[in-house]
Structures are given as C-alpha cells and as structure tokens.
Motif scaffolding. Structure first.
Motif, short mmCIF file in Angstrom:
data_model
loop_
_atom_site.label_atom_id
_atom_site.label_comp_id
_atom_site.label_asym_id
_atom_site.label_seq_id
_atom_site.Cartn_x
_atom_site.Cartn_y
_atom_site.Cartn_z
N ARG A 257 0.85 -1.19 0.00
CA ARG A 257 0.00 0.00 0.00
C ARG A 257 0.89 1.23 0.00
O ARG A 257 1.75 1.40 0.86
CB ARG A 257 -0.92 0.01 1.22
CG ARG A 257 -1.91 1.18 1.21
CD ARG A 257 -2.89 1.09 2.36
NE ARG A 257 -3.84 2.20 2.35
CZ ARG A 257 -4.93 2.24 1.63
NH1 ARG A 257 -5.22 1.21 0.84
NH2 ARG A 257 -5.75 3.27 1.66
N LEU A 258 0.66 2.12 -1.00
CA LEU A 258 1.48 3.32 -1.17
C LEU A 258 0.81 4.52 -0.53
O LEU A 258 -0.38 4.50 -0.18
CB LEU A 258 1.71 3.58 -2.66
CG LEU A 258 2.36 2.43 -3.45
CD1 LEU A 258 2.41 2.76 -4.92
CD2 LEU A 258 3.75 2.12 -2.91
N ASP A 259 1.59 5.60 -0.40
CA ASP A 259 1.05 6.85 0.16
C ASP A 259 -0.06 7.43 -0.70
O ASP A 259 -0.90 8.20 -0.22
CB ASP A 259 2.18 7.88 0.32
CG ASP A 259 2.98 7.64 1.58
OD1 ASP A 259 2.51 6.86 2.43
OD2 ASP A 259 4.08 8.20 1.71
N THR A 260 -0.06 7.09 -1.99
CA THR A 260 -1.11 7.60 -2.87
C THR A 260 -2.46 6.94 -2.63
O THR A 260 -3.46 7.35 -3.21
CB THR A 260 -0.70 7.38 -4.33
OG1 THR A 260 -0.45 5.98 -4.55
CG2 THR A 260 0.56 8.16 -4.66
N GLY A 261 -2.48 5.91 -1.77
CA GLY A 261 -3.71 5.17 -1.51
C GLY A 261 -3.86 3.94 -2.37
O GLY A 261 -4.78 3.14 -2.15
N HIS A 299 6.52 6.63 1.18
CA HIS A 299 6.42 5.54 2.14
C HIS A 299 5.54 4.45 1.57
O HIS A 299 4.58 4.70 0.83
CB HIS A 299 5.82 6.05 3.46
CG HIS A 299 5.57 4.95 4.45
ND1 HIS A 299 4.35 4.31 4.55
CD2 HIS A 299 6.37 4.37 5.37
CE1 HIS A 299 4.41 3.39 5.50
NE2 HIS A 299 5.63 3.41 6.02
N ALA A 300 5.86 3.21 1.88
CA ALA A 300 5.08 2.07 1.42
C ALA A 300 4.92 1.09 2.56
O ALA A 300 5.87 0.83 3.31
CB ALA A 300 5.75 1.39 0.23
N ALA A 301 3.71 0.56 2.72
CA ALA A 301 3.42 -0.46 3.73
C ALA A 301 3.38 -1.82 3.04
O ALA A 301 2.54 -2.04 2.16
CB ALA A 301 2.10 -0.17 4.43
N VAL A 302 4.29 -2.69 3.41
CA VAL A 302 4.41 -4.00 2.78
C VAL A 302 3.78 -5.03 3.71
O VAL A 302 4.19 -5.16 4.87
CB VAL A 302 5.89 -4.35 2.50
CG1 VAL A 302 5.99 -5.68 1.76
CG2 VAL A 302 6.54 -3.24 1.68
N HIS A 303 2.80 -5.78 3.20
CA HIS A 303 2.12 -6.81 3.98
C HIS A 303 2.77 -8.15 3.67
O HIS A 303 2.65 -8.67 2.56
CB HIS A 303 0.63 -6.83 3.64
CG HIS A 303 -0.05 -5.51 3.83
ND1 HIS A 303 -0.25 -4.94 5.07
CD2 HIS A 303 -0.56 -4.64 2.92
CE1 HIS A 303 -0.87 -3.78 4.92
NE2 HIS A 303 -1.06 -3.57 3.62
N LEU A 304 3.43 -8.71 4.66
CA LEU A 304 4.19 -9.94 4.47
C LEU A 304 3.52 -11.09 5.20
O LEU A 304 2.99 -10.91 6.32
CB LEU A 304 5.62 -9.78 5.00
CG LEU A 304 6.45 -8.68 4.35
CD1 LEU A 304 7.81 -8.60 5.02
CD2 LEU A 304 6.62 -8.93 2.87
N PRO A 305 3.53 -12.29 4.63
CA PRO A 305 3.00 -13.45 5.34
C PRO A 305 3.89 -13.79 6.53
O PRO A 305 5.12 -13.65 6.47
CB PRO A 305 3.02 -14.56 4.28
CG PRO A 305 4.07 -14.13 3.30
CD PRO A 305 4.02 -12.62 3.28
#
Length: 402
Positions: A257-261, A299-305
């Motif tokens: 998920r990026l800062d741009t939404g 900024h980027a939110a990375v969702h990891l298993p």
C-alpha cells in the motif's frame, strides 16, 4: 394437537442436524449451527515499512578539483545515456598535458640520438682508437701492430672486452631513451583520462533526482555532484525482520500500500544474503508494477506473510466470545461433548470476525453463540436457556414453546 407434535419433531430434527454437522468436519463457513470448527488464519500478515526507490540510482562525484562550469538541467529533467550532466574546468589539466607532450617529443629525440650512437659503434668501434697515437702513418701502424698486442700479452688490456662494453653501453642508452618516451606517453594518457573525467555523463537513460552543486561552485575529488536515477520502473526497499524472511522467495508476490492510496501487488525482486547485525533485519527489494502513481521517496506499507507463525493464529466470529467478563473467553467442546470455558488472547479485528493469537488451535470445536451463563462441565444440550444450547432431556427445551 397433531400440528404441534409435527412442529416439535421438525425442530428436534433440525437441532440434531446442526449439532452433528461439525462432527463430519463441516466448518462454520458451510453450516449454520451452534457449534463451529476453528479454522487457521489463512490471511495472517505483518506489515513492515518500506521506501519507494528508483530501479537504478547513482550519485556522480567529482574526480578532480576544479570549478563547475556547467550543470545541465534541473531536478526532474530527463537525459539520455551519454549526455553531459556536469562539467568541471580542465584548463590546468590541459596545460599539464601539453608539458607531457613536450617531454614525449624530447624522449623521441633522445631515442634517435641513442640509435645513431649505437650504429656508429657497430661500424667504427671506439675501443680501437683508445690509446692510439694521433695522426697517421708509421706511428699509428706501429701502435696497432706492436704496442696494443704486447700490452694484451702483458695483461694491460683486452680489446674484445672493451668492444662488448661499448656496444652494451650504447644499447642501454637506446633502452633508457625508449623508457623515457613510454613514461611521457603514459603521463599523456593519464591526463586524457583526467580531462575526460571532468565531464560527468549519464550512465543510462533517466532523470536528475537531486543537484548537489551549482555552476560556479568549487569542488574537490569525491564531492557529490548530482544524483541520477532510472525511474521508469520503481521498487520498494524494506528492512524485513529475519523471522519473516523465511516465508519469502524471489518472484513471490505481496500486497503493498502506497502513500497515494493505491494497493498493488509487488514482486519479490531480491533478498539480500546477509542480515544487519545491529537491527537484525534483511534488506528486501520489491518490484512495483510499471506506471504506478508516485515516485521515489514515498512511504510504502508491505504486507508480508508470517510464515510458520501464522499456523497458531485462528479466526472466529465475534459472536463466539462469551459475553461479559474482564477477559475474552470461548466455550470449547471436549472429546466427550462437554463445554470447557477457556480464556484466549485476541489480535486484530476483521469486520464481524476477530483474530485469536493464543488459546485456540485449528480443529477445535467451539460454541458459535454461547450465552453469558455457560459454564465448564456442561454437556452439549444441557445448559441454561441463555447458554445458546438447547436441553434435550424434556425439562427445559426452547423448542417446547413451538
């Protein structure tokens, strides 16, 4: 009277079917009933922070001291490979190159002179004229025929050795002149490279990300000049805890998920082989889809298993929590069909569901809608009216009112 009996029989049949469904491995997602089978959390993920970076990025630095005479463009301007981005004055280097060229011409002249001396020695040895009497005629002939041979017999000279020494000396003169010329030529080559380094060229197609100098600045070797990057493709660089790296493989896809939404799928491009000894994390780079909005620095939110850690996490409906009490509890059914109240630890919520991090294991059976009065030890079907489980002994049957 007949209709009432029929409704009672129908109700008992439906209740028995609902209680029997979990025994055949049917989970709550497929059967609506008071008992459900706990399923593992298939979507257990952990979020780590990352930064959007260019696919390639370089910082061009000064290779020699001098004054900046030209800076091409501004931040955001695109240039093709080979374009000059920054130019430094090269007057001093060109003057040194002229001096090196003069040394090379002097060495060339020395080579020609040494070769002539060597040729003269081959034709007219200098050793034959040493010790001879001046002039011509009888004195010179007497010296060559009697004086030199008698001196050689008496151990006072060796004309052959003198000749070899003279030839070797002339040959060394030619070799030394050749070495001086090669040294001057190497100096010219070195200065040509230094002059070329005063022009910082784009190593690939890209854009100027940041200018560190302006025209007129004086720079020293190693000082940054401009940051240049290839941003047609973007990446996310994240520091991933070591315990999560085991669940990643190159070419896998994760949610970002990026800062741009925007929320996109990113490919695991590279997993660094070594961990940071200070933070105990591993650098992982993820390739973003081409054309994604935004740019480097976001900024980027990375969702990891969570890998193996997710096997102990389960998801249950919020209605499965026993109402009241200071701590969350659920009603678990043991192998004999009795209720066992157990405290659990909750994680995050997902709509009408909640994540249980400890206290339950996949495969357990729990009451889907326990009442506040449910107690440990109660058999399934023998509880209080508010336990959510009907009693089938005929004493208290919620279906008896039908």
């Amino acid at each position: 009277m007949l209709a009432r009996v029929s409704r009672r029989l129908l109700a008992r049949t439906l209740l028995g079917t609902a209680l029997a469904l979990p025994l055949f491995g049917i989970s709550a997602a497929h059967a609506a009933g008071p008992v459900l089978t706990v399923e593992p959390d298939q979507a257990a993920t952990q979020t780590v922070s990352g930064t959007v970076v260019p696919y390639r990025e370089v910082t061009l630095t000064a290779q020699s001291a001098g004054r900046v005479v030209d800076v091409a463009g501004a931040e955001g301007d695109r240039f093709e490979q080979g374009a000059v981005l920054v130019a430094i004055s090269d007057d001093r280097l060109r003057a040194q190159r002229q001096a090196a060229e003069a040394e090379m011409r002097t060495a060339e002249a020395a080579i020609r002179e040494a070769q002539m001396q060597y040729g003269r020695e081959m034709v007219s040895p200098q050793s034959r004229s040493i010790g001879q009497m001046p002039g011509m005629g009888v004195p010179s002939m007497f010296d060559q025929m009697f004086t030199q041979p008698m001196g050689q017999v008496m151990g006072m000279g060796d004309p052959a050795l003198d000749r070899r020494t003279d030839l070797y000396s002339r040959y060394i003169g030619v070799d030394q002149a050749q070495a001086r010329w090669e040294q001057a030529r190497a100096r010219v080559t070195e200065l040509d490279a230094a002059i070329r380094d005063t022009r910082s060229e784009a190593p690939f197609d890209g854009l100027v990300m940041h200018k560190h100098v302006e025209e007129g600045d004086t720079v020293q070797p190693g000082q940054p000049l401009v940051s240049f990057g290839h941003v047609e493709f973007l990446r996310v660089e994240a520091q991933v805890p070591v315990r999560l790296v085991s669940g990643l493989q190159e070419d896998d896809y994760v949610q970002v998920r990026l800062d741009t939404g925007d929320e996109v799928e990113a490919r695991v491009a590279r997993i660094f082989p070594l961990a940071d000894p200070q933070r105990h994390t591993v650098t992982v780079k993820f390739d973003l889809p081409q054309g994604v909005r935004g740019g480097p620095g976001m900024h980027a939110a990375v969702h990891l298993p969570q890998g193996e850690l997710s096997s102990n996490r389960v998801v249950i409906p919020r209605s499965a929590l026993i109402p009241g009490g200071a701590l969350p509890r659920v009603a678990v059914l043991d192998g004999e069909g009795h209720v066992r109240v157990r405290m659990v630890r909750l994680g995050g919520g997902r709509g009408d569901q909640v994540v249980v991090t400890s206290g339950l294991e996949p495969g357990m059976q729990i009451l889907a809608r326990p009442g506040a009065g449910v107690r440990s030890g109660q058999p399934v079907g023998r509880g209080s009216p508010d336990s959510g489980v009907g009693r089938r002994d005929g004493v208290t049957d919620p279906w008896s009112r039908m």
